[in-house]
Design a protein around this motif. Sequence first.
Motif, PDB file in Angstrom:
ATOM      1  N   CYS A 105       0.840  -1.195   0.000  1.00 56.51           N
ATOM      2  CA  CYS A 105       0.000   0.000   0.000  1.00 56.51           C
ATOM      3  C   CYS A 105       0.881   1.253   0.000  1.00 56.51           C
TER       4      CYS A 105
ATOM      5  N   CYS B 178       3.310   1.332   3.028  1.00 54.91           N
ATOM      6  CA  CYS B 178       4.391   0.354   2.852  1.00 54.91           C
ATOM      7  C   CYS B 178       5.392   0.846   1.800  1.00 54.91           C
TER       8      CYS B 178
ATOM      9  N   CYS C  10       1.449  -4.785   8.262  1.00 50.33           N
ATOM     10  CA  CYS C  10       0.730  -3.603   7.777  1.00 50.33           C
ATOM     11  C   CYS C  10      -0.774  -3.816   7.923  1.00 50.33           C
TER      12      CYS C  10
ATOM     13  N   THR D 180      -3.124  -2.309   6.524  1.00 50.55           N
ATOM     14  CA  THR D 180      -3.839  -2.181   5.246  1.00 50.55           C
ATOM     15  C   THR D 180      -3.610  -3.401   4.366  1.00 50.55           C
ATOM     16  N   CYS D 181      -2.346  -3.825   4.286  1.00 48.07           N
ATOM     17  CA  CYS D 181      -2.005  -4.885   3.337  1.00 48.07           C
ATOM     18  C   CYS D 181      -2.378  -6.282   3.836  1.00 48.07           C
TER      19      CYS D 181
HETATM   20 ZN    ZN Z   1       0.732  -1.768   3.466  1.00 48.83          ZN
END
Ligand code: ZN
Length: 394
Positions: free
Chosen positions: A283, A286, A388, A390-391
Amino acid sequence: MGAIIALSIGNGPVIPTPLEPKNHFLCSGDTCSGQLWYRADPDLHAMWWNARRLNKACQLEAFKNCIAGGWRNPPSTGSYLALTFSPDAPAKFPDVDITEFAAWLVTAEGVTPVAVEVQSSKVGMAQLSATWPTKTMSEISVLVIGLGSIGGAAAHALAEYGVGTLRLLDPDRLLAHNLVRHVGPPEGVGRLKVDVIKQQLAALRADTVVETHPWDVIESAHLVRGLLLSVDLVLCAADGVAARRVVSHLARRAKKDAVLACVLADGSFGEVIRLRPWHDHGCLVCRRATLADKGGIDPEPGLDAGYGTGTTHRPMTAVGGDLHLLGRLAAKTAVATVLERRGHTDQKLPGEHLLLALRPEIGWAPPFDLTRNGETRWLPHTPPRPGCPTCEPA
Ligand SMILES: [Zn+2]
């Protein structure tokens, strides 16, 4: 300069042919009647073409001899305009650009050819269908978040590429100080930016349907989640690292491609990042962290801070032309992404992260070490970082 707004055949009824659009400058012009149209021999249109080329008038008798019927002599002092129609003219003279319509100023002394423009009934993107996938584009829907100077230009470009539906999201109104860089006009000051762009595109790009959502992407994240379900891609030109981070997160969770555009370092660099919702692509957070780990400068400090605590990009540091260029590059990236997914292999991009030097500063660490104005660099994707939020799957 004039336009035909009504016509009749012989002494028949007068049929109005209204001028479009309604605010066309000729709609407020003077009207005059008594002009004529004739059917004509194709040779007359060759004469028109040649006389225009040589900037010469033609003899009245020669003109008259080519008219099929209904001839009227011009007044001894004065003139009339004649439109001649010769449907066989283009086929008879295929090697030169001779059209089926020609226009003339007819006087007793001679006949002068006049430029004429015939508007085609075929309008809009369909005219480009031989060389551009207009039908596929008409089925595509893009969410544009942030309709500032970059996002406004991106929305225009997306419509120019023929994107069928644009969903515009921005809570801000156009202000007077925006005008120096925004695509919006002075009469739009005070209106919502999404409404300003919608009105412009309705006039310029009627093929594109525009929906407006005057929301803040952070405060209305729950609504944006719903919107994402109905689009092919999200293009984010929102100012501020918090908004960009939210878009990166929401797009990934919705399994949508995202294209993020911004200027960095007071307008020194432009950047377009494409984020794919794929397991080996990281993302935005990252990506920045990975580049920083490799010794690059982090151009967005505060990206990993909490909502609302990140730094906002400083205003008015880049010139409008650079911002529009970046918006257009972001639109190009978005269109290429969607088309490639739909099988258009000619739309493949060189990488996932475009850097563009707008006014490069010397001394930046790689990959931002662009030294020449206009220099571009495409970088590959970087992987997700462990942990992460998000990931990694929720
Ligand atoms: Zn990420």
